[in-house]
Motif scaffolding. Structure first.
Motif, PDB file in Angstrom:
ATOM      1  N   ALA A  45       0.819  -1.206   0.000  1.00  0.00           N
ATOM      2  CA  ALA A  45       0.000   0.000   0.000  1.00  0.00           C
ATOM      3  C   ALA A  45       0.858   1.263   0.000  1.00  0.00           C
ATOM      4  CB  ALA A  45      -0.915  -0.013   1.224  1.00  0.00           C
ATOM      5  N   LEU A  46       0.284   2.333  -0.554  1.00  0.00           N
ATOM      6  CA  LEU A  46       0.960   3.629  -0.674  1.00  0.00           C
ATOM      7  C   LEU A  46       0.191   4.670   0.129  1.00  0.00           C
ATOM      8  CD1 LEU A  46       3.003   5.544  -2.171  1.00  0.00           C
ATOM      9  CD2 LEU A  46       1.221   5.788  -3.925  1.00  0.00           C
ATOM     10  N   LEU A  47       0.903   5.452   0.910  1.00  0.00           N
ATOM     11  CA  LEU A  47       0.326   6.549   1.684  1.00  0.00           C
ATOM     12  C   LEU A  47       0.636   7.856   0.973  1.00  0.00           C
ATOM     13  CD1 LEU A  47      -0.968   7.608   4.365  1.00  0.00           C
ATOM     14  CD2 LEU A  47       1.369   7.720   5.265  1.00  0.00           C
ATOM     15  N   GLU A  48      -0.399   8.676   0.743  1.00  0.00           N
ATOM     16  CA  GLU A  48      -0.211   9.981   0.113  1.00  0.00           C
ATOM     17  C   GLU A  48      -1.089  11.019   0.795  1.00  0.00           C
ATOM     18  OE1 GLU A  48       0.713   9.127  -4.570  1.00  0.00           O
ATOM     19  OE2 GLU A  48      -1.368   9.477  -4.006  1.00  0.00           O
ATOM     20  N   LYS A  49      -0.608  12.251   0.802  1.00  0.00           N
ATOM     21  CA  LYS A  49      -1.407  13.377   1.263  1.00  0.00           C
ATOM     22  C   LYS A  49      -2.481  13.653   0.205  1.00  0.00           C
ATOM     23  CE  LYS A  49      -0.933  16.650   4.501  1.00  0.00           C
ATOM     24  NZ  LYS A  49      -1.728  16.488   5.681  1.00  0.00           N
ATOM     25  N   THR A  50      -3.673  14.043   0.634  1.00  0.00           N
ATOM     26  CA  THR A  50      -4.719  14.425  -0.309  1.00  0.00           C
ATOM     27  C   THR A  50      -5.386  15.709   0.182  1.00  0.00           C
ATOM     28  OG1 THR A  50      -6.745  13.754  -1.457  1.00  0.00           O
ATOM     29  CG2 THR A  50      -6.471  12.931   0.778  1.00  0.00           C
ATOM     30  N   SER A  51      -5.715  16.576  -0.760  1.00  0.00           N
ATOM     31  CA  SER A  51      -6.392  17.833  -0.418  1.00  0.00           C
ATOM     32  C   SER A  51      -7.889  17.747  -0.703  1.00  0.00           C
ATOM     33  CB  SER A  51      -5.776  18.995  -1.198  1.00  0.00           C
ATOM     34  OG  SER A  51      -5.933  18.771  -2.588  1.00  0.00           O
ATOM     35  N   ARG A  52      -8.386  16.554  -0.995  1.00  0.00           N
ATOM     36  CA  ARG A  52      -9.822  16.401  -1.243  1.00  0.00           C
ATOM     37  C   ARG A  52     -10.594  16.808   0.022  1.00  0.00           C
ATOM     38  NH1 ARG A  52     -10.876  11.287  -5.176  1.00  0.00           N
ATOM     39  NH2 ARG A  52      -9.676  12.139  -6.891  1.00  0.00           N
ATOM     40  N   HIS A  53     -11.774  17.364  -0.215  1.00  0.00           N
ATOM     41  CA  HIS A  53     -12.610  17.795   0.905  1.00  0.00           C
ATOM     42  C   HIS A  53     -13.377  16.589   1.429  1.00  0.00           C
ATOM     43  CE1 HIS A  53     -15.914  20.692   2.525  1.00  0.00           C
ATOM     44  NE2 HIS A  53     -15.173  20.171   3.484  1.00  0.00           N
ATOM     45  N   LEU A  54     -13.069  16.185   2.648  1.00  0.00           N
ATOM     46  CA  LEU A  54     -13.682  15.017   3.277  1.00  0.00           C
ATOM     47  C   LEU A  54     -14.610  15.477   4.393  1.00  0.00           C
ATOM     48  CD1 LEU A  54     -10.479  12.809   3.643  1.00  0.00           C
ATOM     49  CD2 LEU A  54     -12.053  12.962   1.696  1.00  0.00           C
ATOM     50  N   GLN A  55     -15.816  14.924   4.392  1.00  0.00           N
ATOM     51  CA  GLN A  55     -16.778  15.226   5.445  1.00  0.00           C
ATOM     52  C   GLN A  55     -17.460  13.952   5.896  1.00  0.00           C
ATOM     53  OE1 GLN A  55     -19.305  18.218   3.505  1.00  0.00           O
ATOM     54  NE2 GLN A  55     -18.594  19.649   5.074  1.00  0.00           N
ATOM     55  N   VAL A  56     -17.773  13.915   7.184  1.00  0.00           N
ATOM     56  CA  VAL A  56     -18.574  12.845   7.757  1.00  0.00           C
ATOM     57  C   VAL A  56     -19.757  13.517   8.442  1.00  0.00           C
ATOM     58  CG1 VAL A  56     -18.635  10.865   9.305  1.00  0.00           C
ATOM     59  CG2 VAL A  56     -16.509  11.426   8.090  1.00  0.00           C
ATOM     60  N   LYS A  57     -20.964  13.131   8.009  1.00  0.00           N
ATOM     61  CA  LYS A  57     -22.187  13.706   8.573  1.00  0.00           C
ATOM     62  C   LYS A  57     -22.992  12.599   9.240  1.00  0.00           C
ATOM     63  CE  LYS A  57     -22.511  17.227   4.985  1.00  0.00           C
ATOM     64  NZ  LYS A  57     -23.317  17.774   3.870  1.00  0.00           N
ATOM     65  N   TRP A  58     -23.530  12.935  10.412  1.00  0.00           N
ATOM     66  CA  TRP A  58     -24.320  11.947  11.149  1.00  0.00           C
ATOM     67  C   TRP A  58     -25.508  12.656  11.771  1.00  0.00           C
ATOM     68  CZ3 TRP A  58     -22.500   8.984  16.115  1.00  0.00           C
ATOM     69  CH2 TRP A  58     -23.250   7.818  16.261  1.00  0.00           C
ATOM     70  N   ARG A  59     -26.690  12.160  11.433  1.00  0.00           N
ATOM     71  CA  ARG A  59     -27.941  12.723  11.959  1.00  0.00           C
ATOM     72  C   ARG A  59     -28.025  14.219  11.687  1.00  0.00           C
ATOM     73  NH1 ARG A  59     -29.967   9.277  16.985  1.00  0.00           N
ATOM     74  NH2 ARG A  59     -29.222   7.277  16.253  1.00  0.00           N
ATOM     75  N   GLY A  60     -27.607  14.593  10.482  1.00  0.00           N
ATOM     76  CA  GLY A  60     -27.715  15.983  10.065  1.00  0.00           C
ATOM     77  C   GLY A  60     -26.603  16.899  10.538  1.00  0.00           C
ATOM     78  N   GLN A  61     -25.652  16.376  11.293  1.00  0.00           N
ATOM     79  CA  GLN A  61     -24.553  17.199  11.793  1.00  0.00           C
ATOM     80  C   GLN A  61     -23.229  16.751  11.194  1.00  0.00           C
ATOM     81  OE1 GLN A  61     -24.312  17.516  16.043  1.00  0.00           O
ATOM     82  NE2 GLN A  61     -26.508  17.776  16.299  1.00  0.00           N
ATOM     83  N   ILE A  62     -22.371  17.717  10.900  1.00  0.00           N
ATOM     84  CA  ILE A  62     -21.020  17.394  10.450  1.00  0.00           C
ATOM     85  C   ILE A  62     -20.216  17.013  11.680  1.00  0.00           C
ATOM     86  CG2 ILE A  62     -18.910  18.290   9.422  1.00  0.00           C
ATOM     87  CD1 ILE A  62     -20.693  20.102   7.687  1.00  0.00           C
ATOM     88  N   ILE A  63     -19.693  15.769  11.685  1.00  0.00           N
ATOM     89  CA  ILE A  63     -18.890  15.329  12.835  1.00  0.00           C
ATOM     90  C   ILE A  63     -17.390  15.308  12.505  1.00  0.00           C
ATOM     91  CG2 ILE A  63     -20.791  14.077  13.905  1.00  0.00           C
ATOM     92  CD1 ILE A  63     -19.400  11.450  12.929  1.00  0.00           C
ATOM     93  N   ALA A  64     -17.047  15.420  11.220  1.00  0.00           N
ATOM     94  CA  ALA A  64     -15.640  15.534  10.820  1.00  0.00           C
ATOM     95  C   ALA A  64     -15.588  16.267   9.489  1.00  0.00           C
ATOM     96  CB  ALA A  64     -14.983  14.164  10.700  1.00  0.00           C
ATOM     97  N   ASP A  65     -14.573  17.126   9.328  1.00  0.00           N
ATOM     98  CA  ASP A  65     -14.489  17.961   8.132  1.00  0.00           C
ATOM     99  C   ASP A  65     -13.029  18.375   7.937  1.00  0.00           C
ATOM    100  OD1 ASP A  65     -14.865  19.773   6.061  1.00  0.00           O
ATOM    101  OD2 ASP A  65     -16.380  20.950   7.105  1.00  0.00           O
TER     102      ASP A  65
END
Length: 158
Positions: A16-36
């Protein structure tokens, strides 16, 4: 956002290869953003969709460690967490993990968090992802990915 170019998971490397990414990642749960974040890493491995690792600063809710631990031949021992649902007493266990003492090739993700794609919704640049098939691997499947994706019983030995 314009469509992204196709990426064939069979062209990803092994090991496996590890790389930095600038993609916008979000995790939403029950209508709230819990990670961004736009400051994450992705791990690319043959036959797998990317697995994203978010910095702890991206998390907006507290976590508690659980007793679960698994071993990855590339990254080492994983620590798992529980999380309490926003506005509820529901607790979800073992759907978030990190590597607190990763192997030398993966030290940049020490303490970074990875989420299975569920029970929350996970997004990459605004696109809701699908979970990697099966319930073992934690990759996030987006529309740009092509090729055979490991995870189901039929792909177990790829």
């Amino acid at each position: 956002m314009p469509p992204r170019s196709p990426i064939n998971v069979q062209s990803f490397p092994r090991p496996a290869l590890l790389e930095k990414t600038s993609r916008h990642l979000q995790v939403k749960w029950r209508g709230q953003i819990i990670a961004d974040t736009k400051d994450a890493y992705w791990v690319l491995e043959t036959y797998h969709p990317p697995t994203y690792y978010l910095p702890p600063s991206a998390l907006k809710v507290p976590l508690s460690t659980t007793k679960r631990s698994t071993f990855c031949e590339w990254k080492g021992w994983a620590t798992y967490y529980s999380i309490k649902a926003p506005d509820s007493e529901e607790i979800i266990k073992d759907r978030i993990w990190s590597y607190e003492s990763p192997t030398s090739g993966f030290t940049p993700i020490k303490g970074y968090l990875s989420f299975y794609a569920g029970p929350w919704e996970c997004f990459v640049d605004g696109e809701e992802v699908k979970p990697q098939p099966g319930d073992f691997y934690g990759g996030w499947v987006t529309e740009e990915l092509t090729g055979i994706i490991k995870g189901s019983a039929e792909t177990r030995y790829l």
